[in-house]
Write a protein that holds these residues in place. Structure first.
Motif, mmCIF file in Angstrom:
data_model
loop_
_atom_site.group_PDB
_atom_site.id
_atom_site.type_symbol
_atom_site.label_atom_id
_atom_site.label_comp_id
_atom_site.label_asym_id
_atom_site.label_seq_id
_atom_site.Cartn_x
_atom_site.Cartn_y
_atom_site.Cartn_z
ATOM 1 N N VAL A 144 -5.252 15.786 -10.980
ATOM 2 C CA VAL A 144 -3.862 15.307 -11.003
ATOM 3 C C VAL A 144 -3.521 14.542 -9.731
ATOM 4 N N ILE A 145 -3.891 15.075 -8.566
ATOM 5 C CA ILE A 145 -3.595 14.389 -7.297
ATOM 6 C C ILE A 145 -4.287 13.038 -7.251
ATOM 7 N N THR A 146 -5.559 13.013 -7.609
ATOM 8 C CA THR A 146 -6.310 11.748 -7.598
ATOM 9 C C THR A 146 -5.713 10.769 -8.594
ATOM 10 N N LEU A 147 -5.362 11.276 -9.753
ATOM 11 C CA LEU A 147 -4.783 10.421 -10.790
ATOM 12 C C LEU A 147 -3.468 9.805 -10.331
ATOM 13 N N LEU A 148 -2.627 10.589 -9.651
ATOM 14 C CA LEU A 148 -1.312 10.095 -9.245
ATOM 15 C C LEU A 148 -1.418 8.926 -8.270
ATOM 16 N N TYR A 149 -2.228 9.092 -7.202
ATOM 17 C CA TYR A 149 -2.253 7.989 -6.235
ATOM 18 C C TYR A 149 -3.045 6.796 -6.763
ATOM 19 N N THR A 150 -3.964 7.029 -7.696
ATOM 20 C CA THR A 150 -4.687 5.909 -8.300
ATOM 21 C C THR A 150 -3.830 5.226 -9.364
ATOM 22 N N LEU A 151 -3.112 6.035 -10.141
ATOM 23 C CA LEU A 151 -2.295 5.524 -11.235
ATOM 24 C C LEU A 151 -1.254 4.531 -10.733
ATOM 25 N N PHE A 152 -0.609 4.854 -9.609
ATOM 26 C CA PHE A 152 0.485 4.017 -9.125
ATOM 27 C C PHE A 152 0.049 3.047 -8.028
ATOM 28 N N GLY A 153 -0.904 3.434 -7.217
ATOM 29 C CA GLY A 153 -1.311 2.566 -6.110
ATOM 30 C C GLY A 153 -2.373 1.564 -6.467
ATOM 31 N N GLY A 154 -3.086 1.789 -7.584
ATOM 32 C CA GLY A 154 -4.120 0.851 -8.011
ATOM 33 C C GLY A 154 -5.244 0.726 -6.995
ATOM 34 N N PHE A 155 -5.860 -0.463 -6.971
ATOM 35 C CA PHE A 155 -7.002 -0.698 -6.095
ATOM 36 C C PHE A 155 -6.624 -0.542 -4.625
ATOM 37 N N LEU A 156 -5.436 -1.051 -4.251
ATOM 38 C CA LEU A 156 -5.012 -0.934 -2.858
ATOM 39 C C LEU A 156 -4.816 0.525 -2.478
ATOM 40 N N GLY A 157 -4.197 1.298 -3.381
ATOM 41 C CA GLY A 157 -4.021 2.723 -3.104
ATOM 42 C C GLY A 157 -5.353 3.433 -2.950
ATOM 43 N N ALA A 158 -6.295 3.123 -3.836
ATOM 44 C CA ALA A 158 -7.623 3.726 -3.745
ATOM 45 C C ALA A 158 -8.318 3.318 -2.445
ATOM 46 N N SER A 159 -8.188 2.053 -2.052
ATOM 47 C CA SER A 159 -8.863 1.552 -0.852
ATOM 48 C C SER A 159 -8.276 2.159 0.418
ATOM 49 N N LEU A 160 -6.936 2.212 0.503
ATOM 50 C CA LEU A 160 -6.306 2.766 1.700
ATOM 51 C C LEU A 160 -6.571 4.260 1.844
ATOM 52 N N THR A 161 -6.529 4.987 0.724
ATOM 53 C CA THR A 161 -6.856 6.413 0.808
ATOM 54 C C THR A 161 -8.334 6.601 1.146
ATOM 55 N N ASP A 162 -9.176 5.690 0.680
ATOM 56 C CA ASP A 162 -10.596 5.748 1.033
ATOM 57 C C ASP A 162 -10.794 5.625 2.540
ATOM 58 N N VAL A 163 -9.995 4.788 3.193
ATOM 59 C CA VAL A 163 -10.111 4.629 4.643
ATOM 60 C C VAL A 163 -9.811 5.959 5.338
ATOM 61 N N ALA A 164 -8.696 6.587 4.943
ATOM 62 C CA ALA A 164 -8.345 7.884 5.525
ATOM 63 C C ALA A 164 -9.428 8.911 5.239
ATOM 64 N N GLN A 165 -9.943 8.899 4.019
ATOM 65 C CA GLN A 165 -10.974 9.851 3.637
ATOM 66 C C GLN A 165 -12.284 9.570 4.372
ATOM 67 N N GLY A 166 -12.621 8.290 4.541
ATOM 68 C CA GLY A 166 -13.832 7.931 5.277
ATOM 69 C C GLY A 166 -13.778 8.367 6.724
ATOM 70 N N LEU A 167 -12.623 8.205 7.352
ATOM 71 C CA LEU A 167 -12.457 8.644 8.743
ATOM 72 C C LEU A 167 -12.533 10.159 8.858
ATOM 73 N N LEU A 168 -11.981 10.852 7.868
ATOM 74 C CA LEU A 168 -12.032 12.315 7.868
ATOM 75 C C LEU A 168 -13.466 12.802 7.678
ATOM 76 N N MET A 169 -14.202 12.177 6.775
ATOM 77 C CA MET A 169 -15.605 12.532 6.574
ATOM 78 C C MET A 169 -16.406 12.282 7.849
ATOM 79 N N PHE A 170 -16.153 11.149 8.502
ATOM 80 C CA PHE A 170 -16.853 10.798 9.740
ATOM 81 C C PHE A 170 -16.601 11.847 10.815
ATOM 82 N N ALA A 171 -15.318 12.190 11.011
ATOM 83 C CA ALA A 171 -14.967 13.165 12.047
ATOM 84 C C ALA A 171 -15.620 14.516 11.783
#
Length: 501
Positions: A169-196
């Protein structure tokens, strides 16, 4: 507060941040180009981290550390192959694909690029590749939901279905409304978190244990072959070892055909920015892979007296984070695992949505307003998520095998076609279609015959068959096209390549 309460608070904060980013992206999404490709406005850092986070998934934080902990360093050949494949993809595919997709009538998906690049008026390439994407990625998204359910079951004792639905549900919500940009921006936050997380665990472990020499001694005492990249091949003939290493490293071939990665190249602001993105993306991938490998080796030393079993070896990263960090920080590390799962799911949902709307609905000739197309795209995301959730209801579903099979399918079906489309003027629509179908068929057959799969990863024969068939059929069916020649030349001039006849 209990340790679990701290961890849940950290995860709730993370989930809230992802929804917030999705809302920001929603406010910036106006038409179908924005929804599917962020208006081709991704900065190099965003594109690089987004590609890395959507690519690596939970494999980097759980699969790779667990495999090395259990089987030895020879499992790292997968990571080595992926690193080489990623570098080659950014170097030789990214700039040309960004340029060519814009020149070829603004293609915003891989299927539409195939059709427009090769002037396929019969829509064979577009329909065929869209169907392949829908089939593989629906199951791929489902595997992420299965992983999410098992994650919450193992970490917090939640029922499998509750954890699966929560993440879906959480993934669906930010993808459903944010589209590619939402997926890309959240990916940046997630990538930095994975790196740390992957860098912090080994560093803190070394500090607590003492020094590198002491740590290395403890690791080799627990497993004398721990640092040996060739440990599992020493008893075989040299040529058997070479084949085994090549088969393992051949995961890197898959990069050339992964739609959710290639679309990041297409979304760059300019072809020239692929160089900067390559340095950021490959650098991120190298450091996180080192962190994952280091974590598995530290686990060998730390759990020497009470080794992890085969069933829970993939939790070595999670267990070490809980040992070395405050529960709240450990909760953020757990969130990093969720980040890996969710970033891949969101990217795959967007690609499936684009296949439904841009590659199947639009070719019917029906007209729709930009807002209506965006709504159709969101409906596509919802449909894919629902079907994937239904497939994920069985907690015993295979995850790793499905991911490996889908990776091989895309690499074998699309990889050679992408390369030929960007570097060979004489590729034809019928040649590309024949190669794509042949590659997918070989991967499917090879991957389901145990004696074949045990000796060579199915991506290798699939890739080679696709390449050879596409080349032979194209040679037999080639007819000069002024329009194709002009577009190819324009692409080469834009990326600064030497124009050849």
């Amino acid at each position: 507060m209990s340790d679990q309460t701290y961890q849940i608070i950290a995860i709730v904060i993370y989930m809230g941040a992802m929804l917030g980013i999705g809302y920001v992206a929603f406010r910036r999404t106006n038409d179908i180009d924005d929804y599917m490709l962020a208006g081709r406005g991704l900065k190099p850092g965003v594109a690089a981290l987004s590609a890395g986070a959507s690519d690596m998934s939970g494999w980097l934080l759980m699969g790779l550390p667990g495999a090395i902990y259990l089987g030895g360093m020879h499992e790292a050949w997968i990571g080595i192959g992926l690193l080489i494949g990623a570098w080659l993809n950014w170097k030789y595919v990214a700039p040309r694909l960004r340029s060519y997709t814009a020149i070829s009538q603004n293609a915003i998906t891989i299927p539409s690029f195939f059709e427009k690049r090769l002037k396929d008026n019969k829509h064979l390439l577009r329909i065929g590749s869209a169907v392949i994407i829908l089939v593989f990625f629906t199951f791929y998204v489902s595997s992420g939901m299965v992983a999410a359910g098992k994650f919450f079951d193992a970490s917090f004792g939640w029922p499998y279905l509750t954890g699966m639905i929560f993440v879906a549900v959480i993934t669906l919500l930010y993808t459903l409304f944010g589209g590619f940009l939402g997926a890309s921006l959240t990916d940046v936050a997630q990538g930095l978190l994975m790196f740390a997380a992957l860098i912090a665990v080994p560093i803190v472990a070394v500090i607590q244990i003492g020094d590198f020499e002491t740590l290395g001694s403890r690791i080799t005492t627990a497993n004398p072959e721990a640092f040996n990249l060739f440990s599992s091949f020493s008893d075989n003939a040299w040529w058997v070892a070479v084949i085994a290493i090549f088969s393992t490293a051949a995961w890197g071939l898959g990069y050339f055909g992964q739609p959710h990665i290639l679309v990041r190249f297409m979304a760059l602001r300019t072809p020239a920015e692929a160089k900067t993105a390559r340095r950021i993306g490959v650098g991120w991938m190298f450091l996180t892979s080192i962190g994952a490998i280091a974590t598995s080796l530290i686990g060998i030393a730390y759990f020497a007296e009470d080794p992890l079993s085969e069933t829970n070896s993939e939790t070595v990263f999670l267990l070490l984070s809980q040992v070395f960090f405050h529960p709240f920080v450990a909760g953020l590390v757990l969130a990093a695992v969720l980040a890996a799962i969710m970033s891949t799911m969101s990217s795959q949902m967007i690609v499936c949505s684009s296949a439904l709307v841009e590659d199947l609905y639009n070719i019917t000739g029906r007209k729709a307003s930009p807002k209506a197309l965006v709504m159709l795209g969101r409906t596509g995301v919802l449909v894919i998520a629902v079907v994937a959730a239904l497939l994920a209801l069985n907690p015993n579903s295979s995850i790793l095998d499905l991911v490996a099979f889908a990776w091989a399918g895309f690499g074998g079906a699309f990889g050679p076609i992408v390369i030929l489309a960007l570097y060979w003027r004489k590729l034809t629509a019928i040649g590309a279609f024949a190669g794509m179908i042949s590659g997918a068929a070989v991967v499917f057959i090879w991957g389901n015959v145990d004696v074949l799969t045990g000796n060579m990863y199915e991506i290798v024969p699939g890739f080679l068959v696709c390449l050879v068939v596409a080349w032979l059929v194209s040679r037999a069916t080639f007819k000069p096209s002024t329009e194709i020649e002009a577009e190819f030349t324009s692409m080469e001039e834009e990326v600064g390549a030497k124009v050849t006849a």
